[in-house]
Design a protein around this motif. Structure first.
Motif, mmCIF file in Angstrom:
data_model
loop_
_atom_site.group_PDB
_atom_site.id
_atom_site.type_symbol
_atom_site.label_atom_id
_atom_site.label_comp_id
_atom_site.label_asym_id
_atom_site.label_seq_id
_atom_site.Cartn_x
_atom_site.Cartn_y
_atom_site.Cartn_z
ATOM 1 N N CYS A 192 3.999 3.563 -5.210
ATOM 2 C CA CYS A 192 4.236 3.581 -4.080
ATOM 3 C C CYS A 192 5.301 2.861 -3.639
ATOM 4 O O CYS A 192 6.233 3.447 -3.141
ATOM 5 C CB CYS A 192 3.310 3.029 -3.014
ATOM 6 S SG CYS A 192 1.859 3.656 -2.576
ATOM 7 N N PHE A 200 6.275 -0.086 -0.765
ATOM 8 C CA PHE A 200 4.841 0.925 -0.352
ATOM 9 C C PHE A 200 5.215 0.323 1.141
ATOM 10 O O PHE A 200 4.283 0.985 1.976
ATOM 11 C CB PHE A 200 3.644 0.704 -0.572
ATOM 12 C CG PHE A 200 2.711 -1.012 -0.575
ATOM 13 C CD1 PHE A 200 3.539 -2.204 -1.109
ATOM 14 C CD2 PHE A 200 1.813 -1.447 0.919
ATOM 15 C CE1 PHE A 200 3.634 -3.401 -0.771
ATOM 16 C CE2 PHE A 200 2.455 -2.118 1.503
ATOM 17 C CZ PHE A 200 1.914 -3.258 0.630
ATOM 18 N N ALA A 312 -1.061 6.798 2.373
ATOM 19 C CA ALA A 312 -1.726 6.285 0.225
ATOM 20 C C ALA A 312 -2.725 6.437 0.208
ATOM 21 O O ALA A 312 -3.106 6.984 -1.005
ATOM 22 C CB ALA A 312 -0.634 4.859 -0.178
#
Ligand SMILES: Cc1ncc(COP(=O)(O)O)c(C=O)c1O
Ligand SMILES: N[C@@H](CCOP(=O)(O)O)C(=O)O
Length: 524
Positions: A192, A200, A312
């Protein structure tokens, strides 16, 4: 009953990018075609809608193209704020266009989707729709977040979206690391941190800043957007705000974030306050300030952020062709992300894309471990703490705002909490790097949790396991330099690999190379 919207020779959909290709496209000729559906008044039946795919004009931007192809059919999906984990019968709710971060009782909020509307389409529909959007540049679906728009912010106008086509990060098969250090054959790292601003946080920030963009167009009182940060939230906030021309204000704990992180908001033109306190002190201040001034709060206390971050989890399932891994390990600090992952997995289960959810592990630095201590106490009293310095500086947090969300998520998925000492996390980071990765110390914390759970036999050698890597290693080079130069007091730095200094002389270079090659031959 959910109705499948798969059919052959169907008319094209006005809503979905798959159908922005001409229907006679060879790509569509031999495969089932998704049709867009409108719901009948009773909500039980769905009808395909026809649309005309208009040819692209060369002077158009991708936003213009999206506008041209936009459906005139009513959007059947919606979402609103409700109190987090509200008791049955609670009717408290707020429009996402309101500026509200807390429930009436002072608790956390959550974004609640109209699940009945989403359930009118079956799991196969959603899987095919999401899959059809990957790898395209269609606005806004080229983003891994907005490719799931119906599950994120279904009502936002595509024109208001602020996106860097974040998400769609690689899921890396950690073959050598898994085999060499753990005896595992199905270990994966979800990168990520290989993202627009290197963490992320981009996933959540595109959603939050898009909503702010909408609010400002609606003339709501939002002069700027602010956050407290350990370095990654501030980087994402300032980049997305700069891209939309919205002022950003960031509160940073002085001398507690990496140089690479500090320079990000500075370069993006944010108003940067370096404050002589820790992250928890900055968080307290930004909450007080946003209650007084027209500054919108961008930390994950604001549940909009988690709507982006949950994608995600959906992406991991998608990358495994909708197979569910056994374990997902996430480093935790302010504790929004562990709940975001749970929510993403749970929505996929509830909407029939998968039939179960993985067990999750939240990994904390031992120097900042309030969740770990709470877990070890059998979820008795939660005690905030003053976090000590850790190389995993982005999770140096002692009073996480999302503690209730994290506990809820971990209980629901039969989760585990683990901790990593400074030596453990730095060794794990160095071991991972030695197999070709370049991870951040927070990912080292997650890998330490994996080592511990493998050693205890909780995670089996063949379990499909995903470690979530939350930031790019290049943000944390100083910690790697300190480790490899063995400059850390009381740390053996067992896996350090310092450079060899040698004279500019053929014989000297030959000597060191022969000795190096000999050691390699012996080892193999
Ligand atoms: C790199 C990195 N990893 C992990 C985390 C932890 O995420 P969360 O605060 O959502 O628990 C953060 C921020 O807190 C972070 O910046
Ligand atoms: N690691 C975070 C800490 C704040 O977390 P948030 O998700 O609540 O914004 C950061 O980089 O600032």
């Amino acid at each position: 009953m959910a109705s499948s919207c798969l059919s052959f020779n169907a008319s094209v959909s006005p809503n979905h990018d798959l159908f922005r290709r001409h229907p006679s496209s060879p790509l569509l000729r031999h495969r089932p075609v998704l049709v867009s559906c409108t719901s009948s008044a009773d909500g039980n039946t769905t009808t395909p809608i026809e649309t005309v795919v208009k040819p692209r004009r060369t002077e158009n931007t991708i936003r213009d193209d999206a506008r041209l192809q936009r459906s005139t059919a009513a959007n059947p999906f919606s979402a609103r704020y409700v109190p987090f984990n509200a008791p049955p019968g609670s009717s408290e709710h707020y429009s996402l266009d309101e500026i509200v971060y807390r429930s009436r009782s002072g608790g956390l909020l959550d974004v609640e989707h109209d699940m009945e509307a989403l359930k009118r389409f079956d799991g196969a529909y959603w899987r095919d729709l999401f899959d059809s959007r990957v790898g395209k540049s269609t606005w806004p679906y080229g983003s891994g977040v907005w490719s799931k728009k119906e599950w994120v912010l279904p009502e936002i106008d595509d024109d208001d979206i602020v996106s860097a086509f974040e998400g769609n990060s690689n899921l890396f098969w950690a073959e050598r690391f898994g085999k060499k250090f753990l005896g595992m054959n199905d270990l994966w790292v979800k990168h990520c941190g290989i993202s627009h601003t290197g963490s992320f946080k981009d996933l959540g920030m595109t959603v939050l800043v898009s909503q702010v963009n909408r609010l400002r167009k609606m003339k709501r009182p939002v002069v700027g957007v602010g956050c407290a940060s350990t370095g990654d939230t501030s980087a994402a906030l300032s980049a997305y705000c700069a891209s939309a021309g919205i002022p950003s204000i960031v509160f940073l704990p002085a001398n507690k974030i990496s140089m690479a992180q500090l320079v990000q908001p500075i370069a993006n033109g944010a108003f940067v306050l370096s404050i002589d306190t820790d992250f928890d002190g900055c968080m307290k201040l930004i909450r007080e300030i946003t209650a007084e001034l027209p500054i919108y709060l961008a930390n994950s206390l604001n549940s909009l952020r988690l709507e982006g971050q949950k994608t995600a989890a959906i992406e991991i399932l998608q990358q495994f062709d909708w197979q569910v891994p056994d374990w997902v390990i996430v480093p935790g600090g302010n504790l929004g992300n562990i709940y975001a992952f749970y929510k993403g997995f749970k929505m996929c289960q509830e909407l029939g894309l998968v039939d179960r959810i993985p067990r999750m592990v939240c990994a904390q630095a031992a120097n900042a471990n309030p969740l770990y201590l709470h877990y070890k106490s059998g979820w008795k009293d939660f005690k905030p703490m003053t976090a000590s310095t850790t190389f995993a500086s982005a999770i140096q947090i002692g009073d996480p705002v999302s503690i209730d969300r994290a506990v809820y998520a971990l209980k629901k998925c039969d989760g585990i909490v683990e901790e990593a000492t400074e030596e453990e996390l730095m060794d794990a980071m160095a071991q991972a790097d030695s197999t070709g990765m370049f991870i951040c110390p927070h990912t080292g914390v997650a890998l330490t949790a994996l080592f511990k759970l493998r050693n205890r036999g909780v995670i089996a050698p063949t379990d499909r396991t995903v470690v979530v890597s939350t930031a790019h290693g290049l943000k944390f080079t100083q910690s790697k330099i300190d480790y490899h130069s063995k400059a850390i007091p009381d740390m053996a730095c067992r896996f350090s690999n310092p450079p060899v200094e040698v004279k500019a002389d053929f014989g000297a270079v030959m000597d060191v190379l022969k000795s190096y090659l000999g050691s390699q031959t012996l080892r193999s």
